[in-house]
Each structure stands twice: as structure tokens, then as C-alpha cells.
Design an enzyme around this catalytic site. Structure first.
Site, short mmCIF file in Angstrom:
data_model
loop_
_atom_site.label_atom_id
_atom_site.label_comp_id
_atom_site.label_asym_id
_atom_site.label_seq_id
_atom_site.Cartn_x
_atom_site.Cartn_y
_atom_site.Cartn_z
CB THR A 89 35.06 60.33 -1.86
OG1 THR A 89 34.70 61.00 -2.92
CG2 THR A 89 34.70 58.75 -1.83
CD1 TRP A 110 23.96 56.42 16.93
CD2 TRP A 110 22.85 57.84 18.21
NE1 TRP A 110 24.95 57.37 16.74
CE2 TRP A 110 23.88 58.62 17.90
CE3 TRP A 110 22.38 58.88 19.30
CZ2 TRP A 110 24.73 59.93 18.20
CZ3 TRP A 110 22.66 59.71 19.22
CH2 TRP A 110 23.53 60.52 18.85
CG HIS A 113 22.73 55.10 11.84
ND1 HIS A 113 22.27 56.08 10.16
CD2 HIS A 113 21.64 55.81 12.69
CE1 HIS A 113 20.74 56.37 10.56
NE2 HIS A 113 21.06 55.56 11.40
NE ARG A 114 24.37 49.23 8.68
CZ ARG A 114 23.99 48.83 6.86
NH1 ARG A 114 23.58 47.00 6.61
NH2 ARG A 114 23.01 49.48 6.10
NE ARG A 222 18.16 56.89 12.68
CZ ARG A 222 17.25 56.18 13.58
NH1 ARG A 222 16.61 56.32 13.48
NH2 ARG A 222 17.80 54.52 12.70
C1 LIG Z 1 12.40 57.44 10.88
C2 LIG Z 1 12.90 55.89 10.19
C3 LIG Z 1 12.31 54.06 11.03
C4 LIG Z 1 12.44 53.33 11.12
N1 LIG Z 1 12.36 52.38 10.90
C5 LIG Z 1 12.72 51.09 11.43
C6 LIG Z 1 12.29 50.06 11.43
O1 LIG Z 1 11.25 49.47 12.05
N2 LIG Z 1 12.43 48.61 11.38
C7 LIG Z 1 14.21 48.89 11.85
O2 LIG Z 1 14.61 47.59 11.77
N3 LIG Z 1 14.49 49.68 10.94
C8 LIG Z 1 14.22 51.46 11.54
N4 LIG Z 1 14.79 52.19 10.86
C9 LIG Z 1 16.42 51.48 10.73
C10 LIG Z 1 17.05 52.23 9.17
O3 LIG Z 1 16.62 50.70 8.21
C11 LIG Z 1 18.60 52.03 8.97
O4 LIG Z 1 18.68 50.96 8.96
C12 LIG Z 1 18.76 52.68 9.94
O5 LIG Z 1 18.31 54.25 9.38
C13 LIG Z 1 20.50 53.26 9.33
O6 LIG Z 1 20.67 53.78 7.61
P1 LIG Z 1 21.53 53.17 6.92
O7 LIG Z 1 21.62 51.80 6.82
O8 LIG Z 1 21.64 53.98 5.50
O9 LIG Z 1 22.88 53.81 7.82
P2 LIG Z 1 24.57 52.77 7.79
O10 LIG Z 1 24.42 51.97 8.37
O11 LIG Z 1 24.96 54.21 8.28
O12 LIG Z 1 24.58 52.90 6.14
C14 LIG Z 1 25.00 54.67 5.42
C15 LIG Z 1 25.07 53.98 3.95
O13 LIG Z 1 26.52 53.06 3.79
C16 LIG Z 1 25.47 51.37 3.17
N5 LIG Z 1 25.79 50.49 3.62
C17 LIG Z 1 26.48 50.50 5.21
N6 LIG Z 1 26.19 49.12 5.41
C18 LIG Z 1 26.14 48.14 4.27
C19 LIG Z 1 25.73 47.25 3.62
N7 LIG Z 1 26.11 46.19 4.57
N8 LIG Z 1 25.55 46.66 2.96
C20 LIG Z 1 25.36 47.17 1.84
N9 LIG Z 1 25.21 49.36 2.17
C21 LIG Z 1 25.94 49.19 3.08
C22 LIG Z 1 24.23 52.38 2.85
O14 LIG Z 1 24.63 53.03 0.88
C23 LIG Z 1 23.42 52.84 3.71
O15 LIG Z 1 22.39 53.68 3.35
C24 LIG Z 1 14.45 53.26 11.30
C25 LIG Z 1 14.94 54.26 10.62
C26 LIG Z 1 14.09 55.11 10.59
C27 LIG Z 1 15.51 56.49 10.65
#
Ligand SMILES: Cc1cc2nc3c(=O)[nH]c(=O)nc-3n(C[C@H](O)[C@H](O)[C@H](O)COP(=O)(O)OP(=O)(O)OC[C@H]3O[C@@H](n4cnc5c(N)ncnc54)[C@H](O)[C@@H]3O)c2cc1C
Length: 301
Positions: A89, A110, A113-114, A222
Site C-alpha cells: 500500500t 495492455w 491490466h485492470r 511486461r
Molecule cells: C507472458 C504473458 C502471456 C499471457 N497470455 C495470455 C493468454 O494467452 N490469454 C489471456 O487471456 N491472457 C494472457 N495473459 C494475460 C494475463 O493472464 C493477465 O490477464 C494479465 O497479465 C493481467 O494481469 P493481472 O490480472 O495480474 O493484472 P491487473 O488486472 O492489473 O490486476 C492486478 C492484480 O489485481 C488483482 N485483481 C484485479 N482485478 C481483479 C479481479 N476482478 N478479481 C480478483 N483480483 C483482481 C489481482 O491480484 C491481479 O493480479 C498473458 C500475460 C502475460 C504476461
């Protein structure tokens, strides 16, 4: 990268108007403000605004009435402790707002990343520029034979030339049709419909605002070697900016996230057995063949 003379003049005008403030100013990122850093053939990243600095992380961690700084050494130690122990935090107290120009297929990765706030250029309202990402020849590579999600050797000679020709010709043809369809003196199709004919290498733009904790999460995924080259180069440019903005936090991120590895309980047990001089194989490791390969690649370097 193509900024019009008007856009360049707007940037220079903003940079020519310094203002006095009581807010935190981080000199390292002030040098980047508004400047467009080129990425790929037409893309860029530029800093529009930011909040906080290294001291702000300590200020939040100590819930301080003042600046929060005890001493530079003390601050660096605290930031490294916070990063090492996943105290996230305080890092969320710093924020950055970027203007990014990027191909649509990169934007699709990109946007997954929600945890950021996004506002994208409207192709319903505005006409997209005739700008398409065409890879440099050294980035035109064959499908990887060891990783389904990646590329292998660079294509050579006629194959590479043919790929580049097709990319250029198809992009040009699609844009010509786009222009013809939206022509107000001709067909006059709505922009929101005509855009569906454009390929995924067309450029879009957005404002992207995120806190430092979630930015580090984005950069860890990334800027990693497993990320696709076309998004990785944006992440690498952002790493340089962040290193100038919050040098202590970025160094801690490099040491405890980017350069670190995480090990399963089985990996730790095997490592301990190896350090005791035992011979360990995949069969005696309690790991799958894939996990064993990953483990070996870490310990063998
Ligand atoms: C090398 C690589 C290959 C990939 N290949 C694929 C693929 O083939 N197909 C595909 O669909 N995606 C793919 N992705 C996307 C990956 O699965 C993630 O969706 C993306 O990296 C975003 O990560 P994140 O959800 O951790 O990030 P963010 O959305 O920024 O979230 C950060 C963190 O916040 C928390 N969070 C955010 N929203 C929620 C929620 N609604 N519920 C619970 N926790 C939440 C989680 O802890 C999360 O880790 C790939 C990503 C990478 C880096």
C-alpha cells in the site's frame, strides 16, 4: 515516431511554463514531463503528470505529519524492506499518468491490466491516422518450436521481404478503403463502422493512469523476457522513466521482483538436499518434468 509540428509546439509550450507549487516535485521525472519517448515505429510514451516520490512512500509507511524522510539511507532501507515483505500500500500512494501511442494488438494485451484508469482515442468521433506498425526486419521471426507462445529465429531473405511486403500492402489497401468509406463527399459511412476494416497493427492512443504498486506489477509481467517484444519495448521505456522518478523504489523492484525468482516448497527442499551434497534428479525431486526444467534453469543460470 511522428508528432506533427503543432503537437511538438504544444509540448514545448507546456515545458516552457514552470509553476510554483507546495506539492512534492521529483526532479528525475520533471525532466521527462510531456516529452514523447519513441517506441516502435510510430509509438511513444510520455509522462503527463505524477504524484509522489520515494519520500512519499516512506511518508505513507510512517503515516507522518511531515515529509516522512528520516535520512536518505533510512528511506532506502525502509523502501527495500517494504518491497521485500510485499507491503504494497505505501507504493500505491505514488501515481503516474501516461499518454501512450501503441498498435491495437499491443493495446489488447495492455488493457488486460485492470488496475489502471484508461481513456482511449475515439475512432467513432475522430479519424484514425494512416499509421501502421511494420516490424523492423530483425523482428520478423518464425514461430518458435519450443514455446507455442513466442517467436524463434529471424526470417531471412525472400521470406522476410515477402512478409514485410504483405504487411505494407494490406495495411495500405485497408486504409485506402477506410478513407473511401468515410469520405463525406462520397459514401459517408459512419467512422464507428468504417474502422472495423482496419487491421490490428493500426495505432491507437490513450491516457493511462496507475499507481506505483500496480505499475510495478505491469512492468514485472511486461518487461519480462516472456512478454511479446512489441509490448516489452514499451515496458522497458517505462522502466527507464520510473527509475528516474523513484530511484530507491525502482532499485528495490529490480532486486526483489525483476531479478528475483520464486521457488515452490519442492524446489526449496531439492536445493537444500543439493547443498547437503545429495544427488537429486527429476525422478527423486517430487516435481513435474516442466517444473524440474524451470528449477534447473534457475540453479544452472
Ligand atoms: C507472458 C504473458 C502471456 C499471457 N497470455 C495470455 C493468454 O494467452 N490469454 C489471456 O487471456 N491472457 C494472457 N495473459 C494475460 C494475463 O493472464 C493477465 O490477464 C494479465 O497479465 C493481467 O494481469 P493481472 O490480472 O495480474 O493484472 P491487473 O488486472 O492489473 O490486476 C492486478 C492484480 O489485481 C488483482 N485483481 C484485479 N482485478 C481483479 C479481479 N476482478 N478479481 C480478483 N483480483 C483482481 C489481482 O491480484 C491481479 O493480479 C498473458 C500475460 C502475460 C504476461
Amino acid at each position: 515516431m511522428s508528432l506533427s509540428p503543432d503537437q511538438q509546439a504544444e509540448i514545448e509550450d507546456l515545458r516552457a511554463r514552470p509553476q510554483q507549487t507546495l506539492r512534492t516535485v521529483a526532479p528525475g521525472i520533471e525532466a521527462h514531463l510531456y516529452t514523447a519517448h519513441p517506441v516502435l515505429d510510430h509509438g511513444f510514451v510520455r509522462v503527463i503528470d505524477y504524484m509522489g516520490d520515494d519520500a512519499a512512500i516512506c511518508q505513507a509507511a510512517r503515516v507522518s505529519y511531515g515529509k516522512g524522510t528520516k535520512s536518505v539511507q533510512n528511506d532506502e532501507g525502509l523502501i527495500r524492506y517494504l518491497m521485500r515483505h510485499w507491503h504494497s500500500t505505501p507504493f500505491e500512494m505514488c501515481e503516474i499518468k501516461l499518454h501512450v501511442k501503441l498498435p491495437v494488438f499491443v493495446a489488447r494485451q495492455w488493457i488486460r491490466h485492470r488496475t489502471a484508469n484508461v481513456n482511449e482515442y475515439s475512432a467513432r468521433y475522430s479519424i484514425l491516422d494512416r499509421e501502421f506498425y511494420i516490424p523492423a526486419p530483425e523482428n520478423v521471426a518464425a514461430q518458435s518450436v519450443i514455446n507455442n507462445q513466442g517467436r524463434g529465429d529471424t526470417l531471412q531473405g525472400e521470406d522476410a521481404a515477402r512478409v514485410l511486403d504483405m504487411l505494407k500492402a494490406d495495411s495500405t489497401r485497408a486504409y485506402d478503403h477506410y478513407q473511401e468509406m468515410i469520405d463525406e463527399n462520397g459514401i459517408g459511412l459512419a467512422r464507428e463502422l468504417a474502422r472495423m476494416n482496419l487491421p490490428a497493427n493500426v495505432y491507437t492512443q490513450w491516457y493511462w493512469k496507475v499507481d506505483l504498486h500496480n505499475l510495478f506489477h505491469f512492468l514485472r509481467l511486461r518487461a519480462d523476457a516472456h512478454a511479446q517484444y512489441e509490448i516489452r519495448v514499451y515496458a522497458e521505456e517505462m522502466c527507464r522513466i520510473v527509475a528516474d522518478w523513484v530511484p530507491f523504489a525502482y532499485k528495490a523492484f529490480e532486486d526483489y521482483r525483476l531479478g528475483s525468482v520464486s521457488m515452490s516448497a519442492q524446489m526449496v527442499a531439492c536445493l537444500q538436499r543439493m547443498l547437503r551434497g545429495e544427488e537429486v534428479t527429476q525422478e527423486t525431486s517430487d516435481m513435474s518434468a516442466r517444473e524440474w526444467r524451470e528449477f534447473k534453469s534457475v540453479i544452472d543460470g
